[in-house]
Design a protein around this motif. Structure first.
Motif, short mmCIF file in Angstrom:
data_model
loop_
_atom_site.label_atom_id
_atom_site.label_comp_id
_atom_site.label_asym_id
_atom_site.label_seq_id
_atom_site.Cartn_x
_atom_site.Cartn_y
_atom_site.Cartn_z
N ALA A 259 25.47 34.08 73.18
CA ALA A 259 26.87 33.69 73.35
C ALA A 259 27.03 32.26 73.85
CB ALA A 259 27.58 34.66 74.31
N PRO A 260 26.37 31.29 73.21
CA PRO A 260 26.44 29.90 73.71
C PRO A 260 27.81 29.27 73.50
CG PRO A 260 25.20 30.01 71.66
CD PRO A 260 25.48 31.42 72.06
N LEU A 261 28.20 28.46 74.48
CA LEU A 261 29.43 27.66 74.43
C LEU A 261 29.06 26.20 74.56
CD1 LEU A 261 31.59 29.79 76.91
CD2 LEU A 261 31.55 29.97 74.41
N THR A 262 29.76 25.33 73.84
CA THR A 262 29.44 23.90 73.81
C THR A 262 30.71 23.10 74.03
OG1 THR A 262 27.65 24.29 72.23
CG2 THR A 262 28.47 22.05 72.41
N SER A 263 30.65 22.09 74.93
CA SER A 263 31.85 21.32 75.23
C SER A 263 31.49 19.87 75.53
CB SER A 263 32.60 21.95 76.41
OG SER A 263 33.89 21.41 76.54
N MET A 264 32.53 19.10 75.90
CA MET A 264 32.37 17.68 76.22
C MET A 264 32.91 17.39 77.60
SD MET A 264 34.28 14.63 76.54
CE MET A 264 35.79 14.88 75.63
N TYR A 265 32.12 16.65 78.39
CA TYR A 265 32.58 16.17 79.69
C TYR A 265 32.10 14.73 79.83
CZ TYR A 265 33.42 15.71 84.67
OH TYR A 265 33.88 15.27 85.90
N LEU A 266 33.05 13.79 79.89
CA LEU A 266 32.69 12.38 80.05
C LEU A 266 32.82 11.95 81.50
CD1 LEU A 266 31.78 9.99 78.26
CD2 LEU A 266 34.16 9.23 78.22
#
Length: 505
Positions: A259-266
């Protein structure tokens, strides 16, 4: 995964309709049942892995990013539109990054038929130039539309595009983070690197008139594993996917991520770094939430680290985990184009007992917001040997507060870090939301550190929000990372979730 991929999805949503007919599934019909994809995955796992060949002509492969965005699916060719059904399917053009097309089938009455690719299904804008020529056996992916925000208007609901990536929207959301079918060896040292499984073929079940759910089946393949997936997707304030999966191991995987989740944090309020930007914060998710069956709830604010950072949250019983965008104030982002305050969170809730294991958080350094640099997934303790299989199910919710925090207690709303009152000390200021209960008596901030000194911990009522504010200072005693935790209590009553933070001097 480059964030430009996501922009392609959004751009294709702007397609303008032209006269035509919906794409018809054709060819020989084959029987389809709940076990069809399962048996395909089982048989595929018994064979050596074969890399799918490039399945597009050179003219498709050579498309630039802007040219690819200028190719749009014709709305009048949407699958199921002619029948007036509550869902519609549209398809993504192969080419650019997507040079290995996937097969898409439509299932109706227990029979499956392939949907053929045709250039007649798309419009090609002026940037494309000469119409691409050549044979193509499949699409880059597909999306499903439904009346999510306005009755009678078919908003984009979910998209499957690239490797095993997919993402969805709850009511009022704009696209942000993504999910994947499986994560293999993510951020592990050693030869080979991460493996990216791919959905090779899809089956879309034709929904009944008035149905509130649409069902998608997917066949996954990679050098290490194959998989059969079933997604039952129900749109709403929170769009919910009921996911059933069986993974077959070609070989034993060092790290199998479910159940992987992928996102962006700058950058954000706790971790701005040296970014010279007019926007106060830039991210699609601001934290990881982990719930244990024991009742403990953790919140880990995300960071953009100087080097790869991997955190592990072990539990004998997982109640849920998710990447969330808790800050939903426009003033926190000031971005009229991205509208980051409307990004959804995604919440994974196991169905059944997943046993012992850990939620793994991977944070990668990045200088650009086009890169997804955050990954979270579940790693079971029990290995899956070569030749064995693993079945698991979970509920994946997309939307504002998808984990249902409004039904829980007080949660972390903000984390801020500044200079302390002593040389070398750092000050942490945490804001908690109002809780559901009422009580009297002083509120205490319980702060622990894996090493170093915690100075001046205190908690007080937040007169503006109606919640609480906690503050303390940390005086490090060396160069290594320090694990911090904080929660609020009144007497013997725990009032909040536990804030968890990895501080690296």
């Amino acid at each position: 995964m480059a964030w430009g991929v996501g922009l392609c999805v959004a751009a294709l949503a702007c397609a303008q309709p032209k006269p035509g007919t919906a794409p018809a599934a054709r060819g020989t019909a084959s029987g389809f049942s709940a076990d069809t994809v399962l048996e395909k995955a089982r048989a595929l796992a018994a064979k050596p892995y074969q890399e799918p060949p490039v399945g597009v002509p050179p003219s498709f492969e050579a498309l630039t990013y802007d040219q690819y965005r200028d190719i749009r699916f014709r709305e009048d060719r949407s699958l199921w539109k002619a029948e007036g059904l509550p869902f519609r399917a549209q398809f993504f053009h192969p080419g650019f990054y997507y040079t290995r097309p996937v097969g898409v089938n439509v299932v109706e009455g227990g029979k499956a038929r392939a949907v053929p690719f045709s250039t007649d299904q798309f419009t090609y804008g002026p940037l494309v130039g000469t119409l691409p020529k050549g044979k193509v056996n499949g699409f880059a992916g597909f999306r499903i539309n439904a009346p999510l925000n306005t009755k009678g208007y078919y908003d984009e609901l979910v998209a499957f595009l690239g490797a095993s990536y997919f993402r969805a929207l709850g009511k009022g959301n704009l696209y942000g983070l993504s999910a994947r079918g499986l994560a293999i060896d993510t951020a592990l040292p050693g030869p080979g690197g991460e493996e990216f499984p791919t959905f090779r073929e899809f089956w879309l079940e034709t929904p009944a008139a008035g149905a509130d759910t649409v069902v998608v089946h997917a066949l996954l393949d990679s050098p290490s594993a194959t998989g059969a997936y079933r997604f039952a997707i129900r749109p709403g304030v929170q769009t919910v996917m009921e996911v059933q999966a069986t993974v077959f191991a070609r070989k034993q995987v060092r790290q199998l991520g479910l159940a992987p989740l992928t996102s962006m944090y700058l950058f954000g309020e706790n971790d701005r770094g040296d970014f010279d930007d007019f926007r106060p914060e830039v991210h699609d998710s601001d934290g990881l939430s982990v719930w244990m069956k024991s009742g403990e709830k953790l919140w880990r604010p995300l960071k953009n680290p100087r080097q790869v950072q991997v955190s592990s949250f072990r539990t004998d019983g997982l109640a849920g985990f998710g990447l969330l965008q808790r800050d939903q104030a426009f003033s926190s982002y000031e971005d009229l184009e991205a509208r980051s305050e409307r990004r959804p969170g995604a919440w994974v809730e196991p169905v059944g007992d997943w046993g012992k294991g850990s939620v793994r958080l991977v944070e990668l350094p990045t200088r650009e917001e086009i890169n997804d640099n955050i990954v979270a997934f579940w790693v079971p303790d029990a290995p899956v040997p070569a030749g064995a299989h693993l079945g698991f199910s979970y509920r994946l919710s997309w939307g504002f507060a998808p984990e249902g925090v409004k039904a829980g207690g007080s949660v972390v709303a903000a984390t801020r870090v500044a200079a302390g009152t002593r040389v070398g000390a750092r000050r942490f200021v945490l804001d908690f939301t109002p809780g559901n209960g009422e009580g009297t008596g002083p509120v205490e901030a319980v702060v622990t550190a894996s090493r170093g000194q915690v100075l001046h911990p205190r908690a007080e009522a937040h007169a503006i929000t109606g919640g609480y504010r906690a503050a303390f200072e940390l005086l490090p005693d060396g160069e290594g990372p320090i694990e911090l935790r904080c929660f609020l209590k009144r007497g013997s009553e725990t009032l909040t979730e536990t804030w968890s933070y990895l501080w690296i001097p």
